[in-house]
Design a protein around this motif. Structure first.
Motif, PDB file in Angstrom:
ATOM      1  N   UNK A  20      21.100   1.683  -3.481  1.00  0.00           N
ATOM      2  CA  UNK A  20      22.588   2.158  -3.467  1.00  0.00           C
ATOM      3  C   UNK A  20      23.617   1.027  -3.478  1.00  0.00           C
ATOM      4  N   UNK A  21      24.681   1.296  -4.080  1.00  0.00           N
ATOM      5  CA  UNK A  21      25.628   0.174  -4.311  1.00  0.00           C
ATOM      6  C   UNK A  21      26.432   0.268  -2.894  1.00  0.00           C
ATOM      7  N   UNK A  22      27.648  -0.842  -3.071  1.00  0.00           N
ATOM      8  CA  UNK A  22      28.314  -0.594  -1.744  1.00  0.00           C
ATOM      9  C   UNK A  22      29.130   0.678  -1.327  1.00  0.00           C
ATOM     10  N   UNK A 224       1.688  -2.400  -5.583  1.00  0.00           N
ATOM     11  CA  UNK A 224       3.011  -1.958  -5.151  1.00  0.00           C
ATOM     12  C   UNK A 224       4.177  -2.964  -5.308  1.00  0.00           C
ATOM     13  N   UNK A 225       5.180  -2.365  -5.421  1.00  0.00           N
ATOM     14  CA  UNK A 225       6.394  -3.304  -5.321  1.00  0.00           C
ATOM     15  C   UNK A 225       7.409  -2.934  -4.516  1.00  0.00           C
ATOM     16  N   UNK A 226       8.149  -3.876  -3.694  1.00  0.00           N
ATOM     17  CA  UNK A 226       9.084  -3.512  -2.598  1.00  0.00           C
ATOM     18  C   UNK A 226      10.458  -4.306  -3.078  1.00  0.00           C
ATOM     19  N   UNK A 227      11.525  -3.400  -2.886  1.00  0.00           N
ATOM     20  CA  UNK A 227      12.964  -4.105  -2.779  1.00  0.00           C
ATOM     21  C   UNK A 227      13.710  -3.971  -1.554  1.00  0.00           C
ATOM     22  N   UNK A 228      14.306  -5.062  -1.315  1.00  0.00           N
ATOM     23  CA  UNK A 228      15.152  -4.789   0.153  1.00  0.00           C
ATOM     24  C   UNK A 228      16.108  -6.129   0.069  1.00  0.00           C
ATOM     25  N   UNK A 229      16.844  -6.070   1.312  1.00  0.00           N
ATOM     26  CA  UNK A 229      18.062  -6.801   1.463  1.00  0.00           C
ATOM     27  C   UNK A 229      18.257  -7.348   2.729  1.00  0.00           C
ATOM     28  N   UNK A 248      22.280  -9.967  -2.842  1.00  0.00           N
ATOM     29  CA  UNK A 248      23.058  -9.947  -1.696  1.00  0.00           C
ATOM     30  C   UNK A 248      21.984  -9.994  -0.444  1.00  0.00           C
ATOM     31  N   UNK A 249      21.015 -10.178  -0.763  1.00  0.00           N
ATOM     32  CA  UNK A 249      20.137 -10.164   0.463  1.00  0.00           C
ATOM     33  C   UNK A 249      20.108 -11.496   1.463  1.00  0.00           C
ATOM     34  N   UNK A 250      19.700 -11.334   2.779  1.00  0.00           N
ATOM     35  CA  UNK A 250      19.639 -12.302   3.568  1.00  0.00           C
ATOM     36  C   UNK A 250      18.848 -13.462   3.133  1.00  0.00           C
ATOM     37  N   UNK A 251      19.006 -14.745   3.516  1.00  0.00           N
ATOM     38  CA  UNK A 251      18.405 -15.850   3.063  1.00  0.00           C
ATOM     39  C   UNK A 251      16.994 -15.724   3.462  1.00  0.00           C
ATOM     40  N   UNK A 252      16.642 -15.201   4.667  1.00  0.00           N
ATOM     41  CA  UNK A 252      15.189 -15.172   5.017  1.00  0.00           C
ATOM     42  C   UNK A 252      14.443 -14.266   4.013  1.00  0.00           C
ATOM     43  N   UNK A 253      15.017 -13.253   3.642  1.00  0.00           N
ATOM     44  CA  UNK A 253      14.462 -12.160   2.686  1.00  0.00           C
ATOM     45  C   UNK A 253      14.213 -12.973   1.400  1.00  0.00           C
ATOM     46  N   UNK A 254      14.981 -13.588   0.984  1.00  0.00           N
ATOM     47  CA  UNK A 254      14.788 -14.156  -0.248  1.00  0.00           C
ATOM     48  C   UNK A 254      13.859 -15.233  -0.416  1.00  0.00           C
ATOM     49  N   UNK A 255      13.767 -16.031   0.845  1.00  0.00           N
ATOM     50  CA  UNK A 255      12.603 -17.179   1.021  1.00  0.00           C
ATOM     51  C   UNK A 255      11.378 -16.203   1.223  1.00  0.00           C
ATOM     52  N   UNK A 256      11.288 -15.136   1.405  1.00  0.00           N
ATOM     53  CA  UNK A 256       9.930 -14.559   1.575  1.00  0.00           C
ATOM     54  C   UNK A 256       9.448 -13.534   0.409  1.00  0.00           C
ATOM     55  N   UNK A 257      10.374 -13.445  -0.578  1.00  0.00           N
ATOM     56  CA  UNK A 257       9.860 -12.617  -1.559  1.00  0.00           C
ATOM     57  C   UNK A 257       9.543 -13.533  -2.750  1.00  0.00           C
ATOM     58  N   UNK A 260      13.940 -12.954  -6.488  1.00  0.00           N
ATOM     59  CA  UNK A 260      15.183 -12.708  -6.557  1.00  0.00           C
ATOM     60  C   UNK A 260      16.126 -12.022  -7.743  1.00  0.00           C
ATOM     61  N   UNK A 261      16.593 -10.935  -7.349  1.00  0.00           N
ATOM     62  CA  UNK A 261      16.978 -10.166  -8.457  1.00  0.00           C
ATOM     63  C   UNK A 261      18.636 -10.082  -8.179  1.00  0.00           C
ATOM     64  N   UNK A 262      19.342  -9.437  -9.162  1.00  0.00           N
ATOM     65  CA  UNK A 262      20.919  -9.270  -8.933  1.00  0.00           C
ATOM     66  C   UNK A 262      21.313  -8.373  -7.596  1.00  0.00           C
TER      67      UNK A 262
END
Length: 280
Positions: A20-22, A224-229, A248-257, A260-262
């Motif tokens: 969902x958007x903002x 499986x594929x998962x998207x999160x922030x 827009x994800x937290x840095x910890x989430x980006x590092x674990x993924x 990283x998408x838009x």
């Protein structure tokens, strides 16, 4: 990267800050991509900290969505058949202890029991002071049932709890509460934004739930594929065959993924699915 050679058959999607958007809306592009996934026989699975009844109606009624992971993985459900596939809940005793613990801190709290979210009016009157973003306040007011006393309601129901929430206006107070909860050793603690704590039973994580649903459907984790922030998406980044963090994800989430998408306001979900799954 892992999952690259495997055909994706299940896509788990966090909602707020991800699909969902903002403005809490589903963009036309994201909608079209999900429709194409359904058409190709790919399972589209909302994977959220919300209860199913708190999920926006346009998601609950989205054609082809059959399974959902809710309350951070506490419940895996066939939402078309209204059938619980798997659940990992706090006992009533645990829930009451955690609600009692909340009185040691300046925190707002609520409880999810039997598919319903219970809160107190005194908290609803002053959401700003508990660090709740303006973008979430409307959703919280719309999805909570107001009761005089949350703990008393939980005691009366005498049922296991899907999840409890603490909300804080102060980061130091949040840290104190987090340490007290961790000392229990019998709960999973996560966050969906900077100043909250979400308390679940052991085993109730989005990542574990994806594995359990995949197993139920006869799929391998690599499919499986998962998207999160947010923080409650961390296990999904680590355990899904392909973990995709939003811009827009937290840095910890980006590092674990894996990718990283838009951002959620730039159709990051659609962009990635088009490139990696639909191969457009």
């Amino acid at each position: 990267m892992k999952g690259k050679e495997m055909e994706i058959k299940l896509i788990a999607l966090d909602l707020d800050g991800t699909l969902l958007d903002s403005q809490k809306k589903l963009s036309d592009r994201n909608r079209a991509v999900l429709e194409e996934c359904v058409r190709r026989g790919i399972y589209v699975v909302p994977c959220t900290g919300r209860i199913w009844g708190g999920v926006p109606e346009f998601i609950r009624e989205f054609p082809g969505i059959r399974y959902a992971i809710t309350t951070n993985g506490a419940v895996v459900e066939d939402v078309q058949e209204h059938k619980i596939i798997d659940e990992r809940k706090l006992t009533c005793k645990q829930a009451l202890e955690i609600l009692e613990l909340a009185h040691q801190f300046h925190t707002m709290y609520d409880a999810y029991v039997d598919g319903q979210a219970f809160a107190e009016e005194r908290f609803m009157r002053d959401l700003d002071s508990f660090g709740i973003p303006a973008t979430l306040q409307g959703m919280i007011r719309a999805t909570r049932q107001i009761v005089p006393d949350v703990a008393e309601k939980v005691r009366q129901l005498n049922l296991p709890a899907e999840k409890l929430n603490y909300f804080f206006g102060d980061s130091e107070e949040r840290l104190r509460a987090k340490k007290a909860l961790e000392a229990r050793g019998d709960v999973v603690i996560s966050s969906s934004f900077r100043l909250n704590l979400e308390i679940n039973a052991l085993g109730a994580t989005k990542g574990n739930a994806i594995w359990r649903l995949a197993d139920y459907l006869g799929l391998k984790p690599e499919q499986t594929m998962g998207f999160g922030d947010g923080g409650n998406d961390l296990t999904m980044m680590k355990m899904a065959g392909v973990g995709v963090a939003m811009g827009n994800a937290e840095e910890e989430i980006k590092e674990a993924s894996n990718y990283v998408t838009a951002s959620n306001d730039e159709d990051g979900v659609a962009w990635t699915i088009e490139k990696l799954v639909l191969k457009k």
